[in-house]
Design an enzyme around this catalytic site. Structure first.
Site, PDB file in Angstrom:
ATOM      1  N   TRP A  40       0.835  -1.199   0.000  1.00  0.00           N
ATOM      2  CA  TRP A  40       0.000   0.000   0.000  1.00  0.00           C
ATOM      3  C   TRP A  40       0.865   1.242   0.000  1.00  0.00           C
ATOM      4  O   TRP A  40       1.751   1.403   0.844  1.00  0.00           O
ATOM      5  CB  TRP A  40      -0.884   0.050   1.243  1.00  0.00           C
ATOM      6  N   ALA A  43       0.757   3.587   3.284  1.00  0.00           N
ATOM      7  CA  ALA A  43       1.277   3.084   4.563  1.00  0.00           C
ATOM      8  C   ALA A  43       2.616   2.391   4.352  1.00  0.00           C
ATOM      9  O   ALA A  43       3.659   2.909   4.751  1.00  0.00           O
ATOM     10  CB  ALA A  43       0.267   2.134   5.210  1.00  0.00           C
ATOM     11  N   CYS A  44       2.589   1.240   3.722  1.00  0.00           N
ATOM     12  CA  CYS A  44       3.790   0.395   3.607  1.00  0.00           C
ATOM     13  C   CYS A  44       4.917   1.037   2.806  1.00  0.00           C
ATOM     14  O   CYS A  44       6.082   0.712   3.008  1.00  0.00           O
ATOM     15  CB  CYS A  44       3.424  -0.946   2.977  1.00  0.00           C
ATOM     16  N   LEU A  45       4.586   1.959   1.913  1.00  0.00           N
ATOM     17  CA  LEU A  45       5.618   2.684   1.171  1.00  0.00           C
ATOM     18  C   LEU A  45       5.927   4.019   1.844  1.00  0.00           C
ATOM     19  O   LEU A  45       7.087   4.363   2.040  1.00  0.00           O
ATOM     20  CB  LEU A  45       5.177   2.915  -0.282  1.00  0.00           C
TER      21      LEU A  45
END
Length: 125
Positions: A40, A43-45
């Site tokens: 995502w 968030a994750c990036l």
């Protein structure tokens, strides 16, 4: 190329920068440039990108190797990390930058084959 297997293992954290094993693997490379993709964008990036930038890393998010929960979420996250100093790239742009020129004949065929197979290069003829 740097061995990336240790860095590509899934992190149990939404923010990989907070994962001790991930940070150790990044530190072990002794490099200050990160190419990042994630599940995502928002968030994750975004989270590890912002943290790495704060610690002096150059970060290159691969914008078409990540997705958001919506188009606006993806675009907003890319805008946020770009304003913080990240340098967004596409898969094709990154691959071309790594290949550099056609005189690097030892990697040309794999470069063309992989980008064609992925649908990034057009199949002509």
């Amino acid at each position: 190329m740097v061995e990336t297997r240790a860095l590509s293992q899934p992190s149990p954290s939404i923010n990989a920068w907070e994962d001790v094993a991930f940070r150790a693997a990044v530190s072990a490379t002794a490099r200050k440039k990160l190419i990042i993709a994630a599940l995502w964008t928002e968030a994750c990036l975004s989270f590890p990108t912002l943290d790495a930038l704060r610690e002096g890393f150059e970060v290159f998010p691969v914008v078409d190797a990540v997705g958001g929960t919506s188009v606006i979420a993806h675009e907003t996250a890319i805008t946020r990390v770009t304003r913080a100093g990240a340098q967004p790239v596409s898969i094709a742009q990154l691959a071309c930058e790594l290949q550099r020129d056609w005189n690097r004949t030892d990697t040309v065929q794999a470069f063309v084959d992989e980008l064609t197979e992925a649908g990034i290069f057009l199949k002509l003829g």
